[in-house]
Each structure stands twice: as structure tokens, then as C-alpha cells.
Design a protein around this motif. Structure first.
Motif, PDB file in Angstrom:
ATOM      1  N   ALA A 148      -7.614   1.992  12.061  1.00  0.00           N
ATOM      2  CA  ALA A 148      -6.165   1.851  11.990  1.00  0.00           C
ATOM      3  C   ALA A 148      -5.496   2.331  13.275  1.00  0.00           C
ATOM      4  N   SER A 149      -4.207   2.054  13.375  1.00  0.00           N
ATOM      5  CA  SER A 149      -3.441   2.431  14.567  1.00  0.00           C
ATOM      6  C   SER A 149      -3.306   3.935  14.709  1.00  0.00           C
ATOM      7  N   ASP A 150      -3.526   4.695  13.634  1.00  0.00           N
ATOM      8  CA  ASP A 150      -3.472   6.151  13.724  1.00  0.00           C
ATOM      9  C   ASP A 150      -4.777   6.751  14.234  1.00  0.00           C
ATOM     10  N   GLY A 151      -5.756   5.886  14.586  1.00  0.00           N
ATOM     11  CA  GLY A 151      -7.024   6.355  15.109  1.00  0.00           C
ATOM     12  C   GLY A 151      -8.048   6.682  14.050  1.00  0.00           C
ATOM     13  N   MET A 152      -7.663   6.633  12.780  1.00  0.00           N
ATOM     14  CA  MET A 152      -8.561   6.942  11.684  1.00  0.00           C
ATOM     15  C   MET A 152      -9.343   5.706  11.254  1.00  0.00           C
ATOM     16  N   TYR A 153     -10.480   5.939  10.630  1.00  0.00           N
ATOM     17  CA  TYR A 153     -11.267   4.885  10.014  1.00  0.00           C
ATOM     18  C   TYR A 153     -11.113   4.980   8.498  1.00  0.00           C
ATOM     19  N   TYR A 154     -10.889   3.820   7.859  1.00  0.00           N
ATOM     20  CA  TYR A 154     -10.730   3.765   6.406  1.00  0.00           C
ATOM     21  C   TYR A 154     -11.735   2.756   5.847  1.00  0.00           C
ATOM     22  N   MET A 155     -12.606   3.228   4.953  1.00  0.00           N
ATOM     23  CA  MET A 155     -13.653   2.383   4.393  1.00  0.00           C
ATOM     24  C   MET A 155     -13.377   2.080   2.923  1.00  0.00           C
ATOM     25  N   VAL A 156     -13.451   0.799   2.583  1.00  0.00           N
ATOM     26  CA  VAL A 156     -13.376   0.355   1.195  1.00  0.00           C
ATOM     27  C   VAL A 156     -14.616  -0.472   0.903  1.00  0.00           C
ATOM     28  N   GLY A 157     -14.896  -0.676  -0.380  1.00  0.00           N
ATOM     29  CA  GLY A 157     -16.056  -1.459  -0.750  1.00  0.00           C
ATOM     30  C   GLY A 157     -16.112  -1.682  -2.247  1.00  0.00           C
ATOM     31  N   THR A 158     -17.144  -2.373  -2.668  1.00  0.00           N
ATOM     32  CA  THR A 158     -17.353  -2.631  -4.096  1.00  0.00           C
ATOM     33  C   THR A 158     -18.048  -1.429  -4.721  1.00  0.00           C
ATOM     34  N   GLY A 159     -17.464  -0.907  -5.803  1.00  0.00           N
ATOM     35  CA  GLY A 159     -18.082   0.204  -6.505  1.00  0.00           C
ATOM     36  C   GLY A 159     -17.326   1.504  -6.325  1.00  0.00           C
ATOM     37  N   GLU A 177     -11.284   9.736  -0.479  1.00  0.00           N
ATOM     38  CA  GLU A 177      -9.850   9.633  -0.757  1.00  0.00           C
ATOM     39  C   GLU A 177      -9.574   9.264  -2.209  1.00  0.00           C
ATOM     40  N   GLY A 178     -10.623   9.018  -2.977  1.00  0.00           N
ATOM     41  CA  GLY A 178     -10.446   8.685  -4.382  1.00  0.00           C
ATOM     42  C   GLY A 178      -9.961   7.264  -4.596  1.00  0.00           C
ATOM     43  N   ARG A 179      -9.474   6.991  -5.803  1.00  0.00           N
ATOM     44  CA  ARG A 179      -8.999   5.658  -6.162  1.00  0.00           C
ATOM     45  C   ARG A 179      -7.733   5.302  -5.395  1.00  0.00           C
ATOM     46  N   ILE A 180      -7.709   4.081  -4.872  1.00  0.00           N
ATOM     47  CA  ILE A 180      -6.514   3.609  -4.171  1.00  0.00           C
ATOM     48  C   ILE A 180      -5.876   2.417  -4.879  1.00  0.00           C
ATOM     49  N   TYR A 181      -6.630   1.793  -5.786  1.00  0.00           N
ATOM     50  CA  TYR A 181      -6.087   0.633  -6.509  1.00  0.00           C
ATOM     51  C   TYR A 181      -6.630   0.622  -7.930  1.00  0.00           C
ATOM     52  N   GLN A 182      -5.741   0.358  -8.880  1.00  0.00           N
ATOM     53  CA  GLN A 182      -6.107   0.260 -10.294  1.00  0.00           C
ATOM     54  C   GLN A 182      -5.818  -1.135 -10.803  1.00  0.00           C
ATOM     55  N   LEU A 241     -10.999 -15.053  -8.620  1.00  0.00           N
ATOM     56  CA  LEU A 241     -10.019 -15.505  -7.633  1.00  0.00           C
ATOM     57  C   LEU A 241      -9.658 -14.328  -6.736  1.00  0.00           C
ATOM     58  N   ILE A 242      -8.794 -14.577  -5.767  1.00  0.00           N
ATOM     59  CA  ILE A 242      -8.479 -13.584  -4.743  1.00  0.00           C
ATOM     60  C   ILE A 242      -7.033 -13.135  -4.864  1.00  0.00           C
ATOM     61  N   GLY A 243      -6.821 -11.832  -4.808  1.00  0.00           N
ATOM     62  CA  GLY A 243      -5.481 -11.258  -4.839  1.00  0.00           C
ATOM     63  C   GLY A 243      -5.240 -10.366  -3.636  1.00  0.00           C
ATOM     64  N   VAL A 244      -4.000  -9.877  -3.523  1.00  0.00           N
ATOM     65  CA  VAL A 244      -3.653  -8.989  -2.423  1.00  0.00           C
ATOM     66  C   VAL A 244      -2.706  -7.909  -2.928  1.00  0.00           C
ATOM     67  N   ALA A 245      -2.985  -6.674  -2.536  1.00  0.00           N
ATOM     68  CA  ALA A 245      -2.145  -5.528  -2.876  1.00  0.00           C
ATOM     69  C   ALA A 245      -1.635  -4.901  -1.585  1.00  0.00           C
ATOM     70  N   VAL A 246      -0.538  -4.137  -1.670  1.00  0.00           N
ATOM     71  CA  VAL A 246       0.121  -3.615  -0.483  1.00  0.00           C
ATOM     72  C   VAL A 246       0.457  -2.144  -0.667  1.00  0.00           C
ATOM     73  N   SER A 247       0.514  -1.430   0.454  1.00  0.00           N
ATOM     74  CA  SER A 247       0.916  -0.025   0.452  1.00  0.00           C
ATOM     75  C   SER A 247       1.532   0.313   1.799  1.00  0.00           C
ATOM     76  N   ASN A 248       2.414   1.319   1.795  1.00  0.00           N
ATOM     77  CA  ASN A 248       2.975   1.822   3.049  1.00  0.00           C
ATOM     78  C   ASN A 248       2.044   2.815   3.730  1.00  0.00           C
ATOM     79  N   SER A 249       1.028   3.256   3.002  1.00  0.00           N
ATOM     80  CA  SER A 249       0.077   4.233   3.524  1.00  0.00           C
ATOM     81  C   SER A 249      -1.323   3.658   3.440  1.00  0.00           C
ATOM     82  N   PRO A 250      -2.194   3.933   4.411  1.00  0.00           N
ATOM     83  CA  PRO A 250      -3.557   3.387   4.339  1.00  0.00           C
ATOM     84  C   PRO A 250      -4.339   3.897   3.136  1.00  0.00           C
ATOM     85  N   THR A 251      -4.016   5.086   2.666  1.00  0.00           N
ATOM     86  CA  THR A 251      -4.744   5.657   1.532  1.00  0.00           C
ATOM     87  C   THR A 251      -4.096   5.335   0.189  1.00  0.00           C
TER      88      THR A 251
END
Length: 362
Positions: free
Chosen positions: A44-55, A75-80, A124-134
Motif C-alpha cells: 500500500a501507499s503507506d509502505g505496509m504490506y497487507y495479505m488476504v487469502g482463502t481461509g 489483523e483478524g476478520r476484515i469482511y463478514q 460469482l464475483i463481488g466487491v467490498a470497500v473500506s476507508n482503511s486497509p484493515t
């Protein structure tokens, strides 16, 4: 030794030592202590790395963050998903994270609640949004982005100028395809039909609300068994593992005006899962598969302990100079749990892509 020669030698020695130290800083303890399938890392632009995945969590997605790609913070759950009102109900797979216009967007695959014919695979494919990477991430639209009339997974995006392109894989489900391999499998008494998944690309509206035009078929398994890609892309069938051939998990990037699309073939839960790539002069192809495929595969036949290497993404080193391949695999020590690997990769001067893996450390 003359002073000029001495100082030149010293400068060269210091340079090589510096390179060696930088190289050492980018060594990874593979596999990472992260049990993800389909890993995706956003720098990300803040220099941090953020990893997501299946599981990691049920009915949704979780995240890990890092400053150096070595130490990872949970960082725990980010999407429900699978709530009383959500469009998606099960099989939350293959998330990818994008930073765009000051916000963060999570593209993912899941089963659609609307399923009047009770299909077993209704992805199918969806998209979610947040103001914060976490996060937390909430659906931008409480519906899939679009419905092409067949199940789709593995969203990947490419941004260029004012356009956005969406890549996805048509699922194998109810997609039997005639080929020389299908004929061979019938003659061998292995399978009556071979289902296939294919990769498509399509332009996406700037607000991610829908697609523009018709999806274009970009990659599919070979029809002829004489095709140089046929052997490695058909191993799940020829080994008798399953009656499916996958072309999925695409990841696109551009280098020296050439578009590279990495993709995975074979059963994602088996030992033969492997990565190849294709190139094109336009984001929507036509793409030509590379002669040196696969570029990432199991290493057990060379004495290693890694199998099932696939569904990769790419991130960059902290200094932004080196490409890194992020993917999942299995080891003889981790068993049937998919774990994350990061290995060095490069594109040579002649355009050849190479992944220096899979690697493990003691």
C-alpha cells in the motif's frame, strides 16, 4: 597497488557486500506461518504490506499485515459474508485487495444467494470497500458485479489510464469440453467427460458496478495432446485424479510494453497444481503461452518437500526494485493445510519470466 586501483577495488567490494546484504534482507522463511490459499499481498501507499487469502475465518476473509514481508501481524476478520441480507452465502474464495482513489477495494468470489435451480456451484464475483486497509469492508453493491450466465471465480484487476479490466475464471462446473485428452480419457476408461475452466477478460466500469461489452476468452487448456502445454496442464486428468482441467488464478502485469498473465493449472487441492504464463500486446489479448511453462511446480521429484504450488500473485520488495511471487502450496510437514510462500522472480532481458522457487528453509 596504485591508490586509484586500491580505492576502485574497495568501492567494488563495498558495492558487492551491500548487494549481498540487501539480498540477505530479502530471504524468506518459507513457508510463512500463514495458512492461506490463493494469497494476495498489497503493497500500500503507506509502505505496509497487507495479505488476504482463502481461509482463516468462516464466511468471510481475514488479513495479515507486515512492514518487511517477514514478520506478520494477524489483523483478524476484515469482511463478514453470509448474513441475513448479504448476496453471498458460502465458499468465500480468492480475495484480492486494491488501493484506488483513496479507498481500498476487496474483490472476491462466493456463492450467490439467488439460486433457483439449486446449482452446486453458484459462484460469482463481488466487491467490498473500506476507508482503511484493515477494514472493516462492506459490500459496495449488495449483489454480484455481473452475471455472465455461468459460475465464475478468481477476480484480478488491471488499471491502465482511465480504464479498468477485470479477469476471471469460468468454473469447470457443467462445462464439458471435447478435446483429444477427453477422447483419451474415455478410451482409457478413466472419465466419460472432461470439464474445463477458462480465463476471460472484460472492461469494468470505473465505479465497479458492471462490465462494459462482452467478455473475451483469453486462455484455455490445449485441445491437442501434441500441444507443448498439454502435458503439464493435464496432469490431474492423466494421473486419474479428477475429470477436470483448470485454467484459473490469473494475475496480470506489464513490463517493457508486454502484458504478462500468470495462471494456474490442475487441481488446486492436489500435488500437480502449477503456474505458467502467457504474453500479449494488449490487456485483452490475444495471449500466447510461454515455451518455458510451467515456471512454478512441485519440487518433490528433485528431493524437495513442496507440492501443489499455485494461485500466485505478485508483490514488490520494500525498495520497490524486485518482483516477488506469492503463492500457496503444501509441504510434507504442513500436510493438507495450504500455506503461503514468497519467492524471488524476474523477467529476463529476452522477456522470459522465471520464478526461483519453490524454496524452503530449515
Amino acid at each position: 597497488m596504485k591508490a586509484k586501483q586500491f580505492f576502485g577495488l574497495m568501492a567494488a567490494t563495498l558495492f558487492l557486500l551491500s548487494c549481498s546484504q540487501n539480498k540477505q534482507e530479502l530471504q524468506f522463511d518459507n513457508p510463512l506461518p500463514v495458512e492461506f490459499g490463493d494469497p494476495y499481498i498489497l503493497k500500500a501507499s503507506d509502505g505496509m504490506y497487507y495479505m488476504v487469502g482463502t481461509g482463516g475465518v468462516k464466511d468471510g476473509f481475514k488479513m495479515y499485515s507486515s512492514t518487511d514481508l517477514k514478520e506478520w501481524n494477524d489483523e483478524g476478520r476484515i469482511y463478514q459474508g453470509n448474513t441475513d441480507s448479504s448476496w453471498c452465502v458460502a465458499n468465500f474464495w480468492a480475495p484480492e485487495l486494491y488501493e484506488h482513489n483513496g479507498k481500498f477495494y476487496l474483490f472476491y468470489s462466493a456463492d450467490w444467494r439467488e439460486n433457483p435451480t439449486n446449482e452446486l456451484e453458484n459462484f460469482l464475483i463481488g466487491v467490498a470497500v473500506s476507508n482503511s486497509p484493515t477494514g472493516p469492508y462492506t459490500d459496495l453493491y449488495n449483489r454480484p458485479i455481473f452475471d455472465p450466465g455461468y459460475p465464475i471465480i478468481d477476480a484480478n484487476l488491471w488499471f491502465e489510464d482511465d480504464r479498468v479490466y477485470l479477469y476471471y475464471s469460468r468454473a469447470c462446473y457443467k462445462h464439458p469440453v471435447e478435446s483429444e485428452l477427453a477422447d483419451w480419457a474415455r478410451n482409457e476408461g478413466l472419465f466419460e467427460e472432461i470439464e474445463e475452466s477458462w480465463i476471460y477478460g472484460v472492461e469494468l466500469k470505473s465505479d465497479f458496478s458492471d462490465v462494459i461489452g462482452e467478455p473475451q476468452l483469453l486462455l484455455r487448456p490445449p485441445v491437442s495432446m501434441d500441444d507443448e502445454q498439454a502435458e503439464w496442464e493435464s496432469r490431474s486428468v492423466t494421473s486419474g485424479e479428477v475429470n477436470r482441467r483448470w485454467t484459473e488464478g490469473s494475475y496480470i502485469f506489464k513490463k517493457n510494453d508486454v502484458y504478462y498473465m500468470m495462471y494456474s493449472a490442475n487441481f488446486y487441492g492436489g500435488e500437480h497444481y502449477a503456474v505458467g504464463y502467457a504474453t500479449a500486446d494488449h490487456p485483452l489479448g490475444p495471449f500466447t503461452k510461454a515455451h518455458n511453462n510451467p515456471v512454478l511446480e512441485k519440487n518433490t521429484e528433485q528431493g524437495g518437500i513442496v507440492t501443489g504450488t499455485g494461485h500466485n500473485s505478485i508483490t514488490w520488495s520494500p525498495d520497490g526494485k524486485e518482483m516477488l511471487c506469492v503463492y500457496h502450496g503444501y509441504t510434507s510437514e504442513t500436510g493438507k493445510n495450504r500455506v503461503v510462500f514468497i519467492d524471488h522472480m524476474e523477467v529476463l532481458d529476452d522477456g522470459t519470466l522465471m520464478v526461483h522457487g519453490p524454496t524452503t528453509s530449515e
